[in-house]
Write a protein that holds these residues in place. Structure first.
Motif, mmCIF file in Angstrom:
data_model
loop_
_atom_site.group_PDB
_atom_site.id
_atom_site.type_symbol
_atom_site.label_atom_id
_atom_site.label_comp_id
_atom_site.label_asym_id
_atom_site.label_seq_id
_atom_site.Cartn_x
_atom_site.Cartn_y
_atom_site.Cartn_z
ATOM 1 N N ALA A 129 1.526 -3.928 5.983
ATOM 2 C CA ALA A 129 2.274 -4.747 6.944
ATOM 3 C C ALA A 129 3.758 -4.403 6.949
ATOM 4 N N GLU A 130 4.285 -3.916 5.819
ATOM 5 C CA GLU A 130 5.688 -3.523 5.733
ATOM 6 C C GLU A 130 5.928 -2.128 6.295
ATOM 7 N N LEU A 131 4.855 -1.327 6.414
ATOM 8 C CA LEU A 131 4.983 0.066 6.839
ATOM 9 C C LEU A 131 4.617 0.290 8.299
ATOM 10 N N GLY A 132 3.871 -0.635 8.870
ATOM 11 C CA GLY A 132 3.400 -0.464 10.251
ATOM 12 C C GLY A 132 2.151 -1.283 10.484
ATOM 13 N N ARG A 133 1.314 -0.802 11.387
ATOM 14 C CA ARG A 133 0.096 -1.514 11.740
ATOM 15 C C ARG A 133 -1.059 -1.058 10.880
ATOM 16 N N PRO A 134 -2.057 -1.911 10.654
ATOM 17 C CA PRO A 134 -2.161 -3.295 11.085
ATOM 18 C C PRO A 134 -1.293 -4.217 10.231
ATOM 19 N N LYS A 135 -1.007 -5.384 10.772
ATOM 20 C CA LYS A 135 -0.199 -6.378 10.071
ATOM 21 C C LYS A 135 -0.970 -7.658 9.779
ATOM 22 N N ASN A 136 -2.064 -7.875 10.478
ATOM 23 C CA ASN A 136 -2.859 -9.088 10.319
ATOM 24 C C ASN A 136 -3.529 -9.089 8.947
ATOM 25 N N PRO A 137 -3.264 -10.096 8.117
ATOM 26 C CA PRO A 137 -3.845 -10.122 6.765
ATOM 27 C C PRO A 137 -5.375 -10.159 6.755
ATOM 28 N N ASN A 138 -5.992 -10.559 7.868
ATOM 29 C CA ASN A 138 -7.461 -10.535 7.936
ATOM 30 C C ASN A 138 -8.004 -9.112 7.842
#
Length: 183
Positions: A129-138
């Motif tokens: 999430a800090e580096l790019g996509r995906p960001k959704n924790p699911n």
């Protein structure tokens, strides 16, 4: 380009005497399954996207001198359909999963692999999430989660951290496991 994990563990995949295929789960453009097919391993390409499966079929047809098309099967499937058990009653010598996480499937994947079969799993961790996509924790693994899912199997390889992508053009936070199902 296929995952470097496959180069490293190809002997493990080839060593199996099972006549069953390898499942390339959520195969996308088929890069990993095509690598196995090129090495004369039977592969079932599975994805929800008909266009992705069509692309894989076209690639196999276009490069007929490289791939033995009789070793490939195709399965259009929604692995995330509520209350479904898409892998029930299925058996594979190995299951490969790259860049995909649907936690309810993990136990089904484990059940679908035959004894002494392999799982090769690589997907993103929360650090992505800090580096790019995906960001959704699911869609991101927690620290140690992938190893925990396969703790009752023989873990041959485990990595968790930040690395350069196989294409070499960006960093990614991933977890990888190669595990053998107990007899």
């Amino acid at each position: 380009m296929h995952s470097s994990l496959l180069n490293q563990y190809l002997p493990e995949l080839k060593d199996q005497t099972s006549p069953l295929p390898i499942l390339d789960l959520a195969c996308g453009n088929g890069r990993n399954g095509l690598f196995c097919l090129e090495k004369n391993l039977m592969v079932t390409f599975a994805d929800i996207n008909e266009e992705s499966l069509g692309y894989v079929k076209q690639t196999i047809s276009r490069d007929a001198d490289k791939y033995q098309s009789t070793l490939a099967t195709f399965w259009r499937v929604d692995f995330e359909q509520a209350f479904s058990q898409p892998l029930a009653e299925k058996s594979y010598r190995a299951v490969m999963v790259f860049r995909y996480l649907h936690r309810p499937l993990i136990e089904q994947i484990k059940a679908a692999v035959i004894p002494n079969g392999l799982v090769i799993y690589e997907t993103f961790t929360l650090g992505q999430a800090e580096l790019g996509r995906p960001k959704n924790p699911n869609f991101l693994l927690k620290v140690g989660e992938l190893a925990e899912h396969f703790s009752d199997w023989k873990i041959i390889h485990y990595f968790e951290g930040t690395t350069v992508s196989d294409t070499g053009n960006h960093h990614q936070a991933i977890a990888q496991v190669v595990a053998r199902k107990p007899l």
